[in-house]
Design a protein around this motif. Structure first.
Motif, PDB file in Angstrom:
ATOM      1  N   ASP A 100       0.843  -1.188   0.000  1.00 49.06           N
ATOM      2  CA  ASP A 100       0.000   0.000   0.000  1.00 49.06           C
ATOM      3  C   ASP A 100       0.890   1.254   0.000  1.00 49.06           C
ATOM      4  O   ASP A 100       1.825   1.356   0.793  1.00 49.06           O
ATOM      5  CB  ASP A 100      -0.888  -0.007   1.249  1.00 49.06           C
ATOM      6  CG  ASP A 100      -1.994   1.033   1.186  1.00 49.06           C
ATOM      7  OD1 ASP A 100      -1.681   2.211   0.966  1.00 49.06           O
ATOM      8  OD2 ASP A 100      -3.161   0.665   1.377  1.00 49.06           O
ATOM      9  N   THR A 122      -4.225  -4.224  16.366  1.00 50.48           N
ATOM     10  CA  THR A 122      -5.258  -3.730  15.456  1.00 50.48           C
ATOM     11  C   THR A 122      -4.658  -3.537  14.065  1.00 50.48           C
ATOM     12  O   THR A 122      -3.791  -2.670  13.876  1.00 50.48           O
ATOM     13  CB  THR A 122      -5.821  -2.394  15.946  1.00 50.48           C
ATOM     14  OG1 THR A 122      -6.281  -2.529  17.289  1.00 50.48           O
ATOM     15  CG2 THR A 122      -6.960  -1.929  15.055  1.00 50.48           C
ATOM     16  N   PRO A 123      -5.088  -4.341  13.065  1.00 53.50           N
ATOM     17  CA  PRO A 123      -4.588  -4.134  11.699  1.00 53.50           C
ATOM     18  C   PRO A 123      -5.104  -2.808  11.137  1.00 53.50           C
ATOM     19  O   PRO A 123      -6.296  -2.521  11.208  1.00 53.50           O
ATOM     20  CB  PRO A 123      -5.152  -5.321  10.923  1.00 53.50           C
ATOM     21  CG  PRO A 123      -5.541  -6.333  11.965  1.00 53.50           C
ATOM     22  CD  PRO A 123      -5.954  -5.539  13.159  1.00 53.50           C
ATOM     23  N   ILE A 125      -3.493  -1.629   7.944  1.00 53.05           N
ATOM     24  CA  ILE A 125      -3.345  -1.976   6.530  1.00 53.05           C
ATOM     25  C   ILE A 125      -2.985  -3.448   6.473  1.00 53.05           C
ATOM     26  O   ILE A 125      -2.056  -3.893   7.149  1.00 53.05           O
ATOM     27  CB  ILE A 125      -2.252  -1.135   5.847  1.00 53.05           C
ATOM     28  CG1 ILE A 125      -2.638   0.351   5.833  1.00 53.05           C
ATOM     29  CG2 ILE A 125      -2.000  -1.619   4.419  1.00 53.05           C
ATOM     30  CD1 ILE A 125      -1.542   1.272   5.294  1.00 53.05           C
ATOM     31  N   LYS A 126      -3.694  -4.212   5.679  1.00 52.13           N
ATOM     32  CA  LYS A 126      -3.452  -5.660   5.575  1.00 52.13           C
ATOM     33  C   LYS A 126      -2.492  -5.931   4.431  1.00 52.13           C
ATOM     34  O   LYS A 126      -2.783  -5.664   3.256  1.00 52.13           O
ATOM     35  CB  LYS A 126      -4.772  -6.394   5.342  1.00 52.13           C
ATOM     36  CG  LYS A 126      -4.634  -7.903   5.177  1.00 52.13           C
ATOM     37  CD  LYS A 126      -4.175  -8.567   6.465  1.00 52.13           C
ATOM     38  CE  LYS A 126      -4.187 -10.097   6.316  1.00 52.13           C
ATOM     39  NZ  LYS A 126      -3.710 -10.774   7.538  1.00 52.13           N
ATOM     40  N   THR A 128      -0.107  -8.310   1.875  1.00 53.72           N
ATOM     41  CA  THR A 128      -0.345  -9.541   1.105  1.00 53.72           C
ATOM     42  C   THR A 128       0.861 -10.469   1.110  1.00 53.72           C
ATOM     43  O   THR A 128       0.840 -11.502   0.434  1.00 53.72           O
ATOM     44  CB  THR A 128      -0.695  -9.177  -0.343  1.00 53.72           C
ATOM     45  OG1 THR A 128       0.385  -8.434  -0.938  1.00 53.72           O
ATOM     46  CG2 THR A 128      -1.962  -8.339  -0.411  1.00 53.72           C
ATOM     47  N   ALA A 131       3.350 -14.458   6.296  1.00 56.05           N
ATOM     48  CA  ALA A 131       3.219 -14.144   7.721  1.00 56.05           C
ATOM     49  C   ALA A 131       4.588 -14.212   8.404  1.00 56.05           C
ATOM     50  O   ALA A 131       5.426 -15.064   8.078  1.00 56.05           O
ATOM     51  CB  ALA A 131       2.247 -15.099   8.377  1.00 56.05           C
ATOM     52  N   VAL A 183       1.890 -11.489  11.767  1.00 56.22           N
ATOM     53  CA  VAL A 183       1.491 -10.364  10.920  1.00 56.22           C
ATOM     54  C   VAL A 183       2.093 -10.550   9.525  1.00 56.22           C
ATOM     55  O   VAL A 183       3.249 -10.951   9.382  1.00 56.22           O
ATOM     56  CB  VAL A 183       1.974  -9.034  11.534  1.00 56.22           C
ATOM     57  CG1 VAL A 183       1.706  -7.873  10.582  1.00 56.22           C
ATOM     58  CG2 VAL A 183       1.295  -8.784  12.871  1.00 56.22           C
ATOM     59  N   THR A 184       1.334 -10.277   8.484  1.00 56.96           N
ATOM     60  CA  THR A 184       1.827 -10.472   7.126  1.00 56.96           C
ATOM     61  C   THR A 184       2.689  -9.289   6.682  1.00 56.96           C
ATOM     62  O   THR A 184       2.446  -8.130   7.073  1.00 56.96           O
ATOM     63  CB  THR A 184       0.664 -10.638   6.144  1.00 56.96           C
ATOM     64  OG1 THR A 184      -0.223  -9.517   6.256  1.00 56.96           O
ATOM     65  CG2 THR A 184      -0.092 -11.926   6.432  1.00 56.96           C
ATOM     66  N   SER A 187       2.068  -5.161   6.012  1.00 60.30           N
ATOM     67  CA  SER A 187       0.989  -4.702   6.887  1.00 60.30           C
ATOM     68  C   SER A 187       1.432  -3.510   7.730  1.00 60.30           C
ATOM     69  O   SER A 187       2.617  -3.316   8.000  1.00 60.30           O
ATOM     70  CB  SER A 187       0.543  -5.824   7.827  1.00 60.30           C
ATOM     71  OG  SER A 187      -0.055  -6.878   7.113  1.00 60.30           O
ATOM     72  N   VAL A 189       0.257  -2.219  11.512  1.00 62.40           N
ATOM     73  CA  VAL A 189      -0.563  -2.622  12.657  1.00 62.40           C
ATOM     74  C   VAL A 189      -0.352  -1.657  13.812  1.00 62.40           C
ATOM     75  O   VAL A 189       0.699  -1.031  13.941  1.00 62.40           O
ATOM     76  CB  VAL A 189      -0.226  -4.060  13.119  1.00 62.40           C
ATOM     77  CG1 VAL A 189      -0.548  -5.077  12.026  1.00 62.40           C
ATOM     78  CG2 VAL A 189       1.222  -4.172  13.552  1.00 62.40           C
TER      79      VAL A 189
END
Length: 224
Positions: A100, A122-123, A125-126, A128, A131, A183-184, A187, A189
C-alpha cells in the motif's frame, strides 16, 4: 667723422649686441619650457593609458571569476559524493511491489482511550506478503507514543531508515514479540501494549525508557 666711428656704425653698437644675446637667451628658455610642458603632457597621457590597461586586466580577471565556483567544494555537492574512505551505507529494504502506498508516509498516531489492561493488535493496513514467523529478522518502520496522551517518544522515521531485528526471541519488548508474530509482510498494525509487556510501570527501574501503557504503529516491510 673718425675712423672708429665709421667701423662701428649704428648696428654694431655694444647695446645692440647685448640686446640680441638677451633675446636669444629668452627664446632658448621659452623653447626649453615648451619642451618640458610637452614632455609632461606626453608622460601624463602614457600613465593614463597604462592605468587603463591595468584596470581592464583586473576587471577581466575579476569578472571571469564570478562565473566559476570559488572552490571545488562549491562545485561538487557534498551530499552526492561520499568520502573516499567512508563505506556506502547498505540500501534499505524496499517495500513489496504490491504494498500500500500509505506505507511510504509516516502515520499520525493518536492517544488511546480508557484503561489498557492487555495487549491489543489492530490491523490498519493488511499486507499480502507471507506471515512473520518466530525467529525471523523483520524490518520495520514504527512510531511510538504514550497511550494516554499520544506524545511521541520514538520513531524510526526520524532517522530515515527502517529497523531490523529478530522477533519472538526476547530481543525486543514482549508486546512486540507477541504482537508481530503472524502479521503479514506489507501490513501496518497498531500495538497497544500495557506497561508489564513494555518497559514496566516504574520510571525509577526503567532507566529513562518510557513506562506505562504504550501505543506503537508498526509497518512490517520485510521478514527473513
Amino acid at each position: 667723422m673718425s675712423e672708429r666711428t665709421q667701423q662701428t656704425g649704428p648696428d654694431q653698437s655694444p647695446a645692440t649686441k647685448s640686446g640680441r644675446r638677451l633675446a636669444a637667451q629668452l627664446a632658448a628658455k621659452k623653447a626649453a619650457d615648451r619642451k618640458r610642458k610637452r614632455n609632461a603632457v606626453i608622460s601624463g597621457l602614457a600613465a593614463v593609458a597604462v592605468a587603463g590597461v591595468l584596470i581592464g586586466v583586473f576587471v577581466t580577471i575579476g569578472g571571469g571569476g564570478d562565473d566559476k565556483p570559488k572552490n571545488q567544494a562549491d562545485a561538487t555537492p557534498s551530499a552526492t559524493v561520499p568520502a573516499p574512505d567512508e563505506p556506502a551505507a547498505p540500501p534499505a529494504p524496499q517495500l513489496p511491489a504490491d504494498a500500500d502506498p500509505a506505507l511510504k508516509t509516516k502515520p499520525t498516531v493518536k492517544p488511546g482511550t480508557g484503561e489498557l489492561k492487555k495487549l491489543a493488535v489492530t490491523p490498519l493496513i493488511k499486507g499480502t506478503g507471507p506471515a512473520v514467523k518466530k525467529g525471523q529478522n523483520i524490518t520495520t518502520n514504527y512510531v511510538g507514543v504514550f497511550f494516554k496522551d499520544g506524545k511521541e517518544f520514538d520513531s524510526s522515521w526520524k532517522g530515515g531508515q527502517p529497523v531490523t531485528f529478530p522477533i519472538g526471541v526476547g530481543q525486543v519488548i514482549p508486546g512486540w514479540d507477541q504482537g508481530l508474530v503472524g502479521v503479514t509482510v506489507g501490513s501496518r498494525v497498531q500495538l497497544d501494549i500495557p506497561g508489564e509487556l513494555g518497559y514496566g510501570n516504574d520510571p525509577a527501574a526503567a532507566g529513562g525508557r518510557p513506562t506505562g501503557p504504550l501505543r506503537f504503529v508498526v509497518d512490517v516491510i520485510a521478514a527473513q
